[in-house]
Write a protein that holds these residues in place. Structure first.
Motif, mmCIF file in Angstrom:
data_model
loop_
_atom_site.group_PDB
_atom_site.id
_atom_site.type_symbol
_atom_site.label_atom_id
_atom_site.label_comp_id
_atom_site.label_asym_id
_atom_site.label_seq_id
_atom_site.Cartn_x
_atom_site.Cartn_y
_atom_site.Cartn_z
ATOM 1 N N ILE A 378 0.767 -1.020 -0.095
ATOM 2 C CA ILE A 378 -0.016 0.030 0.395
ATOM 3 C C ILE A 378 0.830 1.119 0.004
ATOM 4 O O ILE A 378 0.700 2.178 -0.480
ATOM 5 C CB ILE A 378 -1.056 0.200 0.755
ATOM 6 C CG1 ILE A 378 -1.937 -1.208 0.918
ATOM 7 C CG2 ILE A 378 -1.612 0.903 1.559
ATOM 8 C CD1 ILE A 378 -2.887 -1.867 2.383
ATOM 9 N N ILE A 379 2.331 1.047 0.513
ATOM 10 C CA ILE A 379 2.291 2.048 0.720
ATOM 11 C C ILE A 379 3.530 2.439 -0.663
ATOM 12 O O ILE A 379 3.828 3.604 -1.024
ATOM 13 C CB ILE A 379 3.530 2.056 2.051
ATOM 14 C CG1 ILE A 379 3.763 2.445 2.983
ATOM 15 C CG2 ILE A 379 4.893 3.568 1.959
ATOM 16 C CD1 ILE A 379 3.949 1.953 4.732
ATOM 17 N N ASN A 380 3.716 1.996 -0.656
ATOM 18 C CA ASN A 380 4.569 1.797 -2.395
ATOM 19 C C ASN A 380 3.437 2.226 -3.491
ATOM 20 O O ASN A 380 4.241 3.460 -4.370
ATOM 21 C CB ASN A 380 5.328 0.171 -2.625
ATOM 22 C CG ASN A 380 6.038 0.351 -4.010
ATOM 23 O OD1 ASN A 380 4.733 -0.386 -5.026
ATOM 24 N ND2 ASN A 380 6.707 1.518 -4.345
ATOM 25 N N GLU A 381 1.957 2.074 -3.273
ATOM 26 C CA GLU A 381 1.612 2.130 -4.422
ATOM 27 C C GLU A 381 0.772 3.306 -3.644
ATOM 28 O O GLU A 381 0.593 4.287 -5.259
ATOM 29 C CB GLU A 381 0.421 0.550 -4.561
ATOM 30 C CG GLU A 381 -0.815 1.356 -5.028
ATOM 31 C CD GLU A 381 -1.586 1.131 -5.660
ATOM 32 O OE1 GLU A 381 -2.996 1.930 -6.011
ATOM 33 O OE2 GLU A 381 -1.568 0.084 -4.742
ATOM 34 N N GLY A 382 0.790 4.249 -2.921
ATOM 35 C CA GLY A 382 0.276 5.471 -2.459
ATOM 36 C C GLY A 382 1.585 6.537 -2.318
ATOM 37 O O GLY A 382 0.894 7.671 -2.649
ATOM 38 N N LEU A 383 2.947 6.142 -1.397
ATOM 39 C CA LEU A 383 3.377 7.102 -1.949
ATOM 40 C C LEU A 383 4.230 7.243 -2.748
ATOM 41 O O LEU A 383 5.542 7.877 -2.551
ATOM 42 C CB LEU A 383 3.576 7.315 -0.644
ATOM 43 C CG LEU A 383 3.195 7.435 0.951
ATOM 44 C CD1 LEU A 383 4.207 7.003 2.152
ATOM 45 C CD2 LEU A 383 2.284 8.667 0.510
ATOM 46 N N GLY A 384 4.589 6.071 -2.929
ATOM 47 C CA GLY A 384 6.157 5.924 -4.456
ATOM 48 C C GLY A 384 7.595 5.955 -4.000
ATOM 49 O O GLY A 384 8.450 5.102 -3.946
ATOM 50 N N ILE A 385 6.649 4.766 -2.329
ATOM 51 C CA ILE A 385 8.558 4.441 -1.886
ATOM 52 C C ILE A 385 8.760 3.232 -1.706
ATOM 53 O O ILE A 385 8.133 2.052 -2.152
ATOM 54 C CB ILE A 385 8.123 4.730 -0.202
ATOM 55 C CG1 ILE A 385 7.787 5.942 0.602
ATOM 56 C CG2 ILE A 385 9.107 4.340 0.634
ATOM 57 C CD1 ILE A 385 7.863 6.139 1.847
ATOM 58 N N PRO A 386 9.713 2.816 -2.425
ATOM 59 C CA PRO A 386 10.329 1.290 -3.233
ATOM 60 C C PRO A 386 9.652 0.086 -2.220
ATOM 61 O O PRO A 386 9.587 0.868 -1.028
ATOM 62 C CB PRO A 386 11.743 1.577 -3.259
ATOM 63 C CG PRO A 386 12.142 2.980 -3.329
ATOM 64 C CD PRO A 386 10.919 3.824 -2.981
ATOM 65 N N SER A 387 9.343 -0.537 -2.834
ATOM 66 C CA SER A 387 8.588 -1.274 -2.015
ATOM 67 C C SER A 387 9.447 -2.205 -1.177
ATOM 68 O O SER A 387 9.440 -2.320 0.512
ATOM 69 C CB SER A 387 8.350 -3.290 -2.797
ATOM 70 O OG SER A 387 7.647 -2.856 -3.544
ATOM 71 N N SER A 388 11.641 -2.368 -1.558
ATOM 72 C CA SER A 388 11.819 -2.854 0.098
ATOM 73 C C SER A 388 12.339 -2.134 1.143
ATOM 74 O O SER A 388 11.791 -2.239 2.314
ATOM 75 C CB SER A 388 13.642 -2.824 -1.026
ATOM 76 O OG SER A 388 13.963 -3.263 0.364
#
Length: 571
Positions: A378-388
């Motif tokens: 969810i964070i990756n999709e919403g804020l663009g923070i890399p999944s790792s």
């Protein structure tokens, strides 16, 4: 269903609970006083009794009680559907958890910071105290041993969390010196600490630490477990202001930043809850939702461990009695928000129902990994923070909370061992008592082999034991309120409900342990069940005696509550 609905309703209920219900509890039930001088002042020793800024103490209390439990419990319980978990977390936080934590903190600091176990002896008798101490010791043993395993597993599965996990100790040592020795401005120290922690997460994400298959003859999991116990022993003996308190404070801040990131991602992506509201397609072997829901979700709704922490360390650091509301009730709200975030992450962090069901193939298959996986997506999709990096943030958050709970647990268990020593006529130093705690904890953790899996051996008992502990803590608060002739219904109604569900859950587990021939768990469950019923009966009898006895009056000039207790009145 859109997860934003749960965010708005859940956050609204908890914030409303703090501003409205906790104010009622503070003024009408616990009658918190601005002029009462707390034990942190009257018994100040610079080690355990230390007057503390309420924001710093809130950080210590919150992170000590949080641990991994408000993540693990809800992440497992959503197997029954998101609706039951959501209702129990929100209603439980507002009307039960906050009241329980405030009550334990208030009662302890009015009695020289004495533990809830000692208070049980004072208000219901020595027999009840001895049985109480058995339950507390086993509860703390479960927490210390199991959290060592949880942390080691996360450090192995998410090696990017290793650097921020251990680097946080250096940051905490600096913060302790900056606040108490250098007298730096608290907001400045807080900003520097949070920036340092998140910088460590960025470094950790780039430089994961993967241990070789054998380190000093130990597997990676076993090595981290040994290091964790050594750390917890040292941390538990240091003055609280040196490491424990600042570590918990900065962890509390980074949790709220982490929760802010998670909730911001919820608001931006508004993910759909792919899991069912009520799951009718349960995997084989899944136990009945009632009563197991109410013992699976402990922290995040109500937890007996909170009462042990509140009366074990937090009450000795309370600067003003009125700080009880912020430290106790708002600490429970923080945990409720983490549990709510976990529910959303583990039910909306997957693309389809099939993806969710692939994780929840059996009871207890969720947990921290489901939270990290769903939340990072969810964070990756919403804020663009890399999944790792997203996974590193969430894993570090879980590890740091589990670690703060573990070192606080060792400190509290040391107090319990010393108290047991006094009962049998043996005075134990802090070092000796801590050594006993570490030996017992390490022995249990490695009892099932060199991988340390024995730490989870008695974990199945945690839920019921924890909730029984909460009910018994409420019973002591109920006796005290009765002796003071104050309203008891805000305590009595939750007490009856939690006690009923916990006893029911313990009885259900007896059948499960018998069927699986888990004789150790069966024996421990019987001991805990008998002890809890015995203490509950004595507590209700003490409440009746308190109702018939003359009322007790507490004065703000008292350094300890009056010695005229229901037990002593009887004799």
């Amino acid at each position: 269903m859109n997860s934003l609905v749960l965010v708005v309703i859940g956050v609204g209920m908890m914030v409303g609970g703090y501003f409205l219900y906790s104010r009622f509890l503070g003024s009408k039930i616990y009658q918190l006083s601005e002029t009462y001088e707390t034990p942190a002042h009257t018994m100040s020793d610079g080690v355990d009794y230390v007057p503390t800024n309420k924001y710093v103490l809130w950080g210590h209390h919150f992170t000590s009680v949080a641990g991994a439990a408000p993540i693990v419990g809800p992440a497992v319980a959503v197997i029954w559907g998101w609706l039951p978990a959501f209702l129990w977390v929100t209603i439980g936080t507002v009307f039960i958890a906050g009241m329980h934590d405030m009550g334990a903190l208030w009662a302890s600091q009015r009695h020289k910071g004495q533990s809830i176990g000692t208070l049980s002896g004072r208000y219901i008798g020595n027999r009840g105290r001895n049985l109480f101490l058995i339950i507390i010791f086993l509860l703390l043993l479960m927490v210390v041993a199991a959290f060592a395993v949880v942390i080691s597993n996360l450090l192995v599965s998410t090696p990017t969390a290793v650097i921020p996990t251990w680097g946080a100790i250096i940051v905490a040592l600096f913060i302790g010196q900056a606040i108490y020795r250098l007298k730096w401005n608290l907001p400045i120290v807080s900003v520097v600490g949070v920036v340092a922690l998140y910088t460590l997460m960025l470094i950790g994400d780039q430089f994961p630490i993967v241990l070789p298959e054998s380190t000093l003859g130990l597997s990676p999991n076993a090595f981290w477990i040994v290091v964790l116990f050594v750390y917890a022993a040292i941390a538990s003996l240091l003055p609280v202001w040196v490491l424990l308190q600042p570590r918990d404070y900065i962890n509390g801040l980074q949790l709220f930043v982490g929760l802010g990131i998670l909730y911001a991602a919820f608001l931006i992506t508004t993910p759909t809850l792919v899991a069912p509201a009520i799951n009718t397609n349960l995997p084989d072997g899944t136990p009945s939702m009632i009563p197991l829901l109410f013992v699976t979700i402990a922290c995040g709704a109500i937890s007996g461990f909170h009462g042990v922490v509140a009366s074990g360390t937090s009450s000795k650091q309370l600067d003003k009695e009125t700080d009880t509301r912020f430290v106790g009730y708002f600490g429970a709200v923080g945990e409720g928000l983490l549990a709510l975030g976990t529910i959303i992450a583990t039910t909306a962090g997957f693309r389809t129902l099939a993806d969710w069901e692939a994780i929840y193939t059996a009871f207890n298959q969720g947990g921290v990994n489901a939270f990290v996986s769903g939340g990072s997506s969810i964070i990756n999709e919403g804020l663009g923070i890399p999944s790792s990096l997203s996974a590193t943030i969430l894993a570090t958050m879980a590890v740091l909370f589990a670690a703060t709970t573990m070192d606080t647990g060792v400190r509290l268990q040391r107090f319990v061992v010393q108290e047991i020593g006094e009962i049998v006529g043996v005075k134990l130093s802090g070092i000796v008592a801590t050594a006993i705690v570490i030996v017992v904890g390490v022995s249990l953790t490695f009892s099932a082999g060199g991988d340390g899996s024995g730490g989870m051996l008695i974990w199945p008992l945690f839920g019921t034991t924890n909730q029984l502990m909460a009910a018994l803590t409420l019973s002591i608060v109920c006796v005290i309120l009765t002796s003071l002739r104050r309203p008891i219904w805000p305590v009595l109604i939750p007490l009856v409900f939690v006690l009923t569900m916990a006893l029911w859950g313990a009885i259900v587990q007896l059948g499960q342990f018998w069927d699986t021939q888990s004789w150790l768990l069966l024996a421990l469950d019987v001991i805990i069940l008998i002890s809890a019923i015995w203490v509950a009966v004595e507590a209700f009898a003490a409440t009746n005696r308190a109702r018939q006895a003359p009322p007790v009056v507490w004065s703000d000039s008292d350094t300890d509550a009056p010695s005229q207790t229901p037990v002593e009145q009887k004799s």
